[in-house]
Design a protein around this motif. Structure first.
Motif, PDB file in Angstrom:
ATOM      1  N   ARG A  60       0.814  -1.210   0.000  1.00 23.37           N
ATOM      2  CA  ARG A  60       0.000   0.000   0.000  1.00 23.37           C
ATOM      3  C   ARG A  60       0.851   1.264   0.000  1.00 23.37           C
ATOM      4  N   HIS A 142      -1.596  -2.213   9.651  1.00 16.32           N
ATOM      5  CA  HIS A 142      -2.764  -1.335   9.584  1.00 16.32           C
ATOM      6  C   HIS A 142      -3.032  -0.890   8.145  1.00 16.32           C
ATOM      7  N   CYS A 143      -1.998  -0.892   7.308  1.00 11.64           N
ATOM      8  CA  CYS A 143      -2.190  -0.550   5.891  1.00 11.64           C
ATOM      9  C   CYS A 143      -2.984  -1.644   5.186  1.00 11.64           C
ATOM     10  N   PRO A 146      -7.116  -2.407   7.286  1.00 11.92           N
ATOM     11  CA  PRO A 146      -7.666  -1.152   7.835  1.00 11.92           C
ATOM     12  C   PRO A 146      -8.904  -1.359   8.696  1.00 11.92           C
ATOM     13  N   GLN A 147      -9.431  -2.572   8.755  1.00 14.82           N
ATOM     14  CA  GLN A 147     -10.580  -2.859   9.624  1.00 14.82           C
ATOM     15  C   GLN A 147     -10.183  -2.873  11.105  1.00 14.82           C
ATOM     16  N   HIS A 148      -8.881  -2.844  11.383  1.00 16.34           N
ATOM     17  CA  HIS A 148      -8.437  -2.819  12.769  1.00 16.34           C
ATOM     18  C   HIS A 148      -8.918  -1.547  13.450  1.00 16.34           C
ATOM     19  N   GLU A 161     -12.314  -1.846   2.150  1.00 18.82           N
ATOM     20  CA  GLU A 161     -11.908  -0.740   1.284  1.00 18.82           C
ATOM     21  C   GLU A 161     -12.118  -1.177  -0.169  1.00 18.82           C
TER      22      GLU A 161
END
Length: 262
Positions: A60, A142-143, A146-148, A161
């Motif tokens: 990402r 986290h990239c 991203p649901q974290h 996403e």
């Protein structure tokens, strides 16, 4: 655990750049020497002075190629039984998937997916009573996930996403397999029928997926719709936590592409 502000860290870096030994900086600022060493390492890495290993590239952030099929599988595992932990400001985050010892093949598949998606990162297994945590360490978790976020998944919104949805649309079976391997199962049900005055027992296979998150169940059923698998919702009490796949043609599809845990 003690956290140190930006001012203290900047003071430490100023002293370190002037050649002050790590131990002297630690004593002067009342900071653990390990923390000082970590700050020095990050500062040197940012300035390109670190001769050692640099952070692996991120699909990402840096445009590195992402192994999409294994990622789709790993995403399914994460949404079911996975979470990302970051214990302190000095530790690299880790993605942890908890696998029961009953399914060693699942652990192998999970570990292989982690190695493929994160080829330059550390992957390990931590054995617990009755299970193992399969973990991968990366600063870019986290990239890619991203649901974290804070709180339990079923207590907050979970949405993919656009780039993740594109991958899931291209590799729906891997995503379904990951979700089944985390929060699903294949069982054999039975019933009886009266035939010519004699009651006979019949057995038939069935898949279940159980998750308290409405959003995650919707992601699962959307993927099932995409591959032509028929499903129904079974309520546990008044809560529709369970997705059932029982029609023969759909079970055959699931057996072909997913299969029972092992």
């Amino acid at each position: 655990m003690q956290f140190h502000g930006t001012q203290v860290r900047q003071q430490a870096l100023t002293l370190l750049r002037d050649g002050t030994p790590n131990a002297n900086v630690a004593r002067k600022l009342n900071v653990p020497v390990g923390t000082v060493s970590y700050w020095k390492h990050l500062d040197r890495a940012k300035r390109g002075e670190c001769p050692g290993r640099h952070d692996p590239a991120c699909p990402r952030c840096d445009g590195r190629e992402l192994a999409e099929a294994p990622y789709s599988y790993l995403l399914g595992l994460y949404l079911g039984d996975g979470h990302i932990s970051h214990y302190s400001e000095h530790r690299v985050p880790n993605l942890m998937i908890t696998c029961t010892d009953t399914w060693p093949g699942l652990m192998d598949a999970c570990e292989q997916a982690m190695h493929t998606v994160f080829p330059d990162n550390s992957v390990c297994r931590v054995h617990r009573k009755g299970c193992s945590n399969v973990k991968v360490y990366s600063k870019h978790l986290h990239c890619l996930f991203p649901q974290h976020g804070p709180g339990r998944k079923h207590e907050r919104r979970i949405a993919l996403e656009p780039w993740q949805q594109t991958i899931v649309d291209a590799h729906p079976w891997e995503f379904i397999r990951g979700l089944i391997h985390s929060d699903g199962c294949r069982i054999t049900n039975w019933t009886t029928r009266l035939v010519a005055g004699e009651r006979k027992r019949y057995e038939y296979p069935r898949y279940f997926f159980s998750n308290k998150s409405d959003d995650i169940r919707k992601l699962f059923t959307d993927a099932l719709d995409k591959v032509g698998v028929e499903w129904t919702t079974l309520a546990r009490g008044s809560d529709p936590f369970n997705i059932s796949i029982a029609r023969k043609a759909s079970v055959t599809l699931m057996d072909t592409h997913v299969g029972p845990k092992h």
